[in-house]
Design a protein around this motif. Sequence first.
Motif, PDB file in Angstrom:
ATOM      1  N   GLU A 241      -5.566  -0.934  -7.644  1.00 25.59           N
ATOM      2  CA  GLU A 241      -5.517   0.471  -8.062  1.00 25.59           C
ATOM      3  C   GLU A 241      -4.177   0.776  -8.724  1.00 25.59           C
ATOM      4  O   GLU A 241      -4.109   1.575  -9.671  1.00 25.59           O
ATOM      5  CB  GLU A 241      -5.730   1.388  -6.859  1.00 25.59           C
ATOM      6  N   ALA A 242      -3.105   0.161  -8.228  1.00 25.11           N
ATOM      7  CA  ALA A 242      -1.796   0.354  -8.854  1.00 25.11           C
ATOM      8  C   ALA A 242      -1.798  -0.231 -10.263  1.00 25.11           C
ATOM      9  O   ALA A 242      -1.228   0.362 -11.193  1.00 25.11           O
ATOM     10  CB  ALA A 242      -0.710  -0.295  -8.010  1.00 25.11           C
ATOM     11  N   GLN A 243      -2.448  -1.370 -10.431  1.00 29.67           N
ATOM     12  CA  GLN A 243      -2.546  -1.962 -11.763  1.00 29.67           C
ATOM     13  C   GLN A 243      -3.298  -1.031 -12.712  1.00 29.67           C
ATOM     14  O   GLN A 243      -2.901  -0.856 -13.869  1.00 29.67           O
ATOM     15  CB  GLN A 243      -3.252  -3.322 -11.669  1.00 29.67           C
ATOM     16  N   TYR A 244      -4.366  -0.427 -12.209  1.00 28.26           N
ATOM     17  CA  TYR A 244      -5.106   0.529 -13.035  1.00 28.26           C
ATOM     18  C   TYR A 244      -4.215   1.712 -13.409  1.00 28.26           C
ATOM     19  O   TYR A 244      -4.203   2.160 -14.566  1.00 28.26           O
ATOM     20  CB  TYR A 244      -6.360   1.028 -12.305  1.00 28.26           C
ATOM     21  N   ASN A 245      -3.450   2.232 -12.442  1.00 31.76           N
ATOM     22  CA  ASN A 245      -2.611   3.395 -12.713  1.00 31.76           C
ATOM     23  C   ASN A 245      -1.466   3.074 -13.663  1.00 31.76           C
ATOM     24  O   ASN A 245      -1.088   3.910 -14.487  1.00 31.76           O
ATOM     25  CB  ASN A 245      -2.078   3.981 -11.407  1.00 31.76           C
TER      26      ASN A 245
ATOM     27  N   LEU B 147      -6.917  -4.983 -17.742  1.00 32.63           N
ATOM     28  CA  LEU B 147      -7.591  -6.275 -17.593  1.00 32.63           C
ATOM     29  C   LEU B 147      -7.307  -6.873 -16.208  1.00 32.63           C
ATOM     30  O   LEU B 147      -8.213  -7.436 -15.573  1.00 32.63           O
ATOM     31  CB  LEU B 147      -7.127  -7.225 -18.691  1.00 32.63           C
ATOM     32  N   LYS B 148      -6.078  -6.714 -15.729  1.00 32.26           N
ATOM     33  CA  LYS B 148      -5.743  -7.194 -14.386  1.00 32.26           C
ATOM     34  C   LYS B 148      -6.500  -6.390 -13.327  1.00 32.26           C
ATOM     35  O   LYS B 148      -7.013  -6.949 -12.351  1.00 32.26           O
ATOM     36  CB  LYS B 148      -4.235  -7.087 -14.155  1.00 32.26           C
ATOM     37  N   ALA B 149      -6.553  -5.062 -13.520  1.00 31.22           N
ATOM     38  CA  ALA B 149      -7.246  -4.204 -12.550  1.00 31.22           C
ATOM     39  C   ALA B 149      -8.736  -4.504 -12.516  1.00 31.22           C
ATOM     40  O   ALA B 149      -9.375  -4.479 -11.453  1.00 31.22           O
ATOM     41  CB  ALA B 149      -7.014  -2.729 -12.903  1.00 31.22           C
ATOM     42  N   GLU B 150      -9.293  -4.855 -13.662  1.00 30.74           N
ATOM     43  CA  GLU B 150     -10.725  -5.142 -13.744  1.00 30.74           C
ATOM     44  C   GLU B 150     -11.098  -6.328 -12.875  1.00 30.74           C
ATOM     45  O   GLU B 150     -12.202  -6.378 -12.322  1.00 30.74           O
ATOM     46  CB  GLU B 150     -11.086  -5.408 -15.213  1.00 30.74           C
ATOM     47  N   LYS B 151     -10.179  -7.267 -12.715  1.00 24.59           N
ATOM     48  CA  LYS B 151     -10.472  -8.461 -11.912  1.00 24.59           C
ATOM     49  C   LYS B 151     -10.655  -8.111 -10.434  1.00 24.59           C
ATOM     50  O   LYS B 151     -11.192  -8.904  -9.665  1.00 24.59           O
ATOM     51  CB  LYS B 151      -9.367  -9.492 -12.085  1.00 24.59           C
TER      52      LYS B 151
ATOM     53  N   LYS C 254       0.830  -1.198   0.000  1.00 25.42           N
ATOM     54  CA  LYS C 254       0.000   0.000   0.000  1.00 25.42           C
ATOM     55  C   LYS C 254       0.870   1.255   0.000  1.00 25.42           C
ATOM     56  O   LYS C 254       0.557   2.240  -0.687  1.00 25.42           O
ATOM     57  CB  LYS C 254      -0.920   0.000   1.224  1.00 25.42           C
ATOM     58  N   ALA C 255       1.972   1.229   0.761  1.00 28.13           N
ATOM     59  CA  ALA C 255       2.878   2.371   0.800  1.00 28.13           C
ATOM     60  C   ALA C 255       3.531   2.579  -0.558  1.00 28.13           C
ATOM     61  O   ALA C 255       3.734   3.730  -0.990  1.00 28.13           O
ATOM     62  CB  ALA C 255       3.939   2.174   1.873  1.00 28.13           C
ATOM     63  N   GLN C 256       3.860   1.491  -1.249  1.00 28.05           N
ATOM     64  CA  GLN C 256       4.437   1.614  -2.588  1.00 28.05           C
ATOM     65  C   GLN C 256       3.463   2.325  -3.527  1.00 28.05           C
ATOM     66  O   GLN C 256       3.860   3.208  -4.299  1.00 28.05           O
ATOM     67  CB  GLN C 256       4.781   0.223  -3.133  1.00 28.05           C
ATOM     68  N   PHE C 257       2.211   1.937  -3.435  1.00 27.00           N
ATOM     69  CA  PHE C 257       1.181   2.603  -4.246  1.00 27.00           C
ATOM     70  C   PHE C 257       1.098   4.086  -3.884  1.00 27.00           C
ATOM     71  O   PHE C 257       1.056   4.954  -4.766  1.00 27.00           O
ATOM     72  CB  PHE C 257      -0.175   1.934  -4.037  1.00 27.00           C
ATOM     73  N   ASN C 258       1.089   4.400  -2.596  1.00 30.74           N
ATOM     74  CA  ASN C 258       0.954   5.788  -2.155  1.00 30.74           C
ATOM     75  C   ASN C 258       2.157   6.640  -2.542  1.00 30.74           C
ATOM     76  O   ASN C 258       2.004   7.825  -2.860  1.00 30.74           O
ATOM     77  CB  ASN C 258       0.737   5.835  -0.649  1.00 30.74           C
ATOM     78  N   VAL C 259       3.349   6.042  -2.543  1.00 29.74           N
ATOM     79  CA  VAL C 259       4.528   6.774  -3.015  1.00 29.74           C
ATOM     80  C   VAL C 259       4.347   7.127  -4.496  1.00 29.74           C
ATOM     81  O   VAL C 259       4.660   8.234  -4.936  1.00 29.74           O
ATOM     82  CB  VAL C 259       5.822   5.962  -2.799  1.00 29.74           C
TER      83      VAL C 259
END
Length: 346
Positions: free
Chosen positions: A58-62, A85-89, A22-27
Amino acid sequence: MNIDCVKIFGQTLKEARSGDIKAQFNVGVMYHNGKGVSLTYGKAFEWYLKAAEAGHGEAQYNVGGMYYEGLGVHQDFSKAYSWFLKAEKHGIARAQRQLGIMYYYGYGVNENLCKTVDWLLKASNQGDTDAQIYLGSMYYDGDELPQDYRKAYEWFLESANQGDTRTQNKIAEMYYHGHGVSQDFSKAYEWYVKAAKQGCSMAQFNLGVMKFYGRGVVQDHAEAFKWYLMAAEQGKTNAKINVGSMYSKGEGVLRDFDQAYSWFLKAASEGHALAQRNLGVMYAKGIGVPQDPIRSYVWFSASEALGDKISTARKIALLKELNLEDITEVQVLAQAYIDKYVEPFR
């Protein structure tokens, strides 16, 4: 840069480096938005990718979005598609909507209208307003799907009920014209007000029209001026010409030729033929400005270049007032006005 944001970024970065997904995503988000650190798309992509590869939806979407836009990485629609496609799952509606758009335009995949509709439906049923707008527009325009105003209305309404001003304005237009619903000026007015109060300039302009002409509401020029002015101050060109016109005629506001000139000039500078013609009239007659047949001629020339036939006639009449030595000067000046106030808007 805000000191607190810098401290938060430092702490988050420490957690991200220790493997906190989660921190990786937030960075990534902080680099993406320039919060607590300089905006750096490349760094944002790197941190999104770490979280995405660990399964963060969310990171996959971004990551998909950055491949789609070419931000921080070379644009690659195929990779964008794969990550969406990965984020959609994970049930991310925005990813479903993007997949629908990619099938619509053939970005990274072959165009496929059925898959477009399927993905947009999935996103729309989750409440994604942009997907609802896409579906509504497809039914409204009837270019790809059979035109169906009623279905368009239903999807626009889903979005409008979530507070989207674009579709609130569209619902109002459908009531105004009776598309997909019975014509109802009162409901049109109600929906325009909802959108206008949230800052929708198109709705503000449309309220001005209804109030000015008394279409379905009590005619009120002062109220019309108020709405036109709101739209004009947000940059809507047609509203600027109407504000200028109301100042010039004293409709709903005290007559003020200086203000009329100012608003006509703003609209004229954006390629509005009627505003250019009105400036030509003001210079021809000395209304609010010193009488100046040369300046009048060049504004009529600009308006004529945009197809205004009345300006053609007025320009010809003005030639009688110009001295022969002025002709060359006025033609050069007229071309300069056309280059500046017409060509960019053709």
